[in-house]
Design an enzyme around this catalytic site. Sequence first.
Site, PDB file in Angstrom:
ATOM      1  CB  SER A 155      -0.508   0.123   1.298  1.00 44.31           C
ATOM      2  OG  SER A 155      -1.965   1.287   1.018  1.00 44.31           O
ATOM      3  CG  HIS A 156       0.492   3.951   3.597  1.00 45.48           C
ATOM      4  ND1 HIS A 156      -0.742   2.419   3.653  1.00 45.48           N
ATOM      5  CD2 HIS A 156       1.301   4.443   4.450  1.00 45.48           C
ATOM      6  CE1 HIS A 156      -0.795   2.464   4.588  1.00 45.48           C
ATOM      7  NE2 HIS A 156       0.573   3.506   5.433  1.00 45.48           N
ATOM      8  CG  ASP A 324      -2.118   4.061  -1.379  1.00 48.07           C
ATOM      9  OD1 ASP A 324      -3.400   4.170  -2.443  1.00 48.07           O
ATOM     10  OD2 ASP A 324      -2.719   3.316  -0.531  1.00 48.07           O
ATOM     11  CG  ASP A 326      -2.542  -0.130  -3.056  1.00 49.73           C
ATOM     12  OD1 ASP A 326      -2.419   0.761  -2.111  1.00 49.73           O
ATOM     13  OD2 ASP A 326      -3.091  -0.505  -1.785  1.00 49.73           O
ATOM     14  CG  ASP A 328      -5.649   1.514  -1.637  1.00 47.64           C
ATOM     15  OD1 ASP A 328      -5.151   2.046  -1.017  1.00 47.64           O
ATOM     16  OD2 ASP A 328      -6.353   0.230  -0.320  1.00 47.64           O
ATOM     17  NE  ARG A 329      -3.510   4.205   3.591  1.00 43.56           N
ATOM     18  CZ  ARG A 329      -3.711   4.984   3.987  1.00 43.56           C
ATOM     19  NH1 ARG A 329      -3.219   5.884   4.520  1.00 43.56           N
ATOM     20  NH2 ARG A 329      -3.460   3.261   5.172  1.00 43.56           N
ATOM     21  CE  LYS A 451      -7.046   2.836   1.721  1.00 45.96           C
ATOM     22  NZ  LYS A 451      -7.081   1.553   2.508  1.00 45.96           N
TER      23      LYS A 451
END
Length: 664
Positions: A155-156, A324, A326, A328-329, A451
Amino acid sequence: METSSSTSIISKADQTQAMPIIDKIATKPIAGQKMGTSGLRKRVREVKQPNYMENILQSIINALLQPTGGTGEVEWSSNRVKMMAIGGDGRYWNRQVIQLAISMLFANHDKFLRPRSDDRFTLFVARDGLMSTPAMSATIRTRGCNLGGIILTASHNMGGPDKDFGIKYNEPNGAPAQEMTTSRIHVLTQNIDHYFIARDFPKIDLSQIGDHHYGDTFVVRVIDPTEDYVSLLKNQVFDFPALKSFLHESKFKLLFDCMNSVNGIYANRIFVDELGLERSKCLMNDVPLEDFGGIHPDPNLIHAAKLVKALYESDEYDLGAASDGDGDRNMIVGNRFFVTPSDSVAIIAEHAGACIPWFSQGRSGRGDIFSEDQRESSEEDKKTIGDGKLCGVARSMPTSTALDRVAEHLGIKCFETPTGWKFFGNLMDSGLCSLCGEESFGTGSDHVREKDGIFAILAWISICAHMYRLNGNKKIVPVRDIVQRHWNKFGRSFYVRYDYEGVDAEAANRMIVHMRSRMSGVEDPMIAAAAGTTTSDKGLPYRPGQQFEGFRLDNFDDFEYLDPVDGTRSINQGLRFFVTQIKSAADVPGGDISGRIVFRLSGTSSTDSIVRIYLEKYVPYSDKTHDLIMNREAKEETRSLHAVALKLSLLKEFTGKDEPTVIT
Ligand code: G16
């Protein structure tokens, strides 16, 4: 058909490929393979150790073979074609693990097929191994992947040989695995003693779209990772032609920082190819890189500093956005104006019914939970918010209560869940929730079960387009005005999160245990003393009515959640303290000013603990609070709440940390 580590078997003959040999390799459990808030995230050096990825991949496969976890019996579904998808955020080690996963899925695939049947196994693999998290959710749902999907992402978290790698499993509804599944996987990692792998499995050329057949039961299909997702957003969720004409007619200026993440490929497809914006003018860092170009791909005011600078130091742009690692954010910024994620989801909810077809055309949810006449929309509201075709909304507990007020206004329910997108899945599947969000820069809707950063950006452009049309196509309404109109109507939650990174895990846990025991009325001077505190009252139970720094403690609890759909109870999800500002001569007049302080430990760190403190101070709107609401900074307004938080938690004493590392 299996062999021990010393012998091998040959898979069924195939016309087109050499026949891979399947090895059964002995292995031992590796400690710590437990999925956190969203998947397993570790340092690359850890996941590179022998058998690390093999163990976790085999455990995911084993969990899928025993969906109920109890009997040890293989459960065959009646679908003739078993389908699974795999892709990742493109970080260092992504491609190698995809090739490994393909060879292990090949080695295991026949266990998913009913004996003596014509069942087949299709594995969808993202071209170049690149697929964002929301796109994976769309692909699982669109293609009906009955075995779900695997996303390789941390992720982030930063990427590169010295940084992080990650893996998560998504269920066949496209949502992150529920706790029941991740716990089963964890148990399997603790007991694993062998895995299956195809020896010398030919490396697949991931750069070319196409099918690769192995025997007549296993197909690897390399797919365009943008296809399912872009077509969903374009044909069902948003009105692309209307957005395109707004962007060009109004000369709306967007700047999107993709942070060298996988979202670069989606941003190019959507904003450049579909909406006709000029790449060099609207996209930053849009080429996915294995180490994100050294950027910390976390879209916040600190890590997306260049974007923030561009939006704050000139009047060139109307909307700034970042996503981010991936995809999603998301972070939304207006001209010299930051939109908190909590306000962002509330404002999208406020307007979605009027300007986003997914909601206004009734594609979201079942729409039958609340009848039209239960909604109390005035004619005036209908003009600006439409008739609110949301079936419900949801937010994670630490997220501010701005969304609750919009929900109340729309006459729909707002669910409060623990942190983690996985908690929204059941609500969406049951038609209880259309739109949801988290303070951790997460916004999404039931078009997928993750998300979705690009959804949030397109939602904001849709709102801006709607406001422009209401303005007679004359003037772009600045993001700041849109947010201030919202505050004007609903009041404002001043909201700030303090992160204390790199905290010793034991110290962090002791701090939480200490607060928990004081909440439950247990006197705890011993723990306080062990933390180096000397005053005995620091170990006394919390009491409603206690006063700290100009606030009165009204209530407190350890948040727990009862899933209204499947009845699962999740406990210990964060410590909440509810306070009210004590009135004094210096007070700003108006209604009661209430506050909330939340403590929890992050579930996404790959190394030490991260303590998070979430502060919210709600000021209702009135003529008297107008200036305060419109002009004060959230950090200033919540400063005294932060002081209360330090007193309640003894954070400094327990962790030795004087200052937070990130404030958002
Ligand atoms: C993950 C989850 C989010 C959650 C976030 C919080 O985000 O998907 O639902 O809000 O973690 O993380 P923490 O436990 O650190 O507060 P992501 O974007 O990292 O997958």
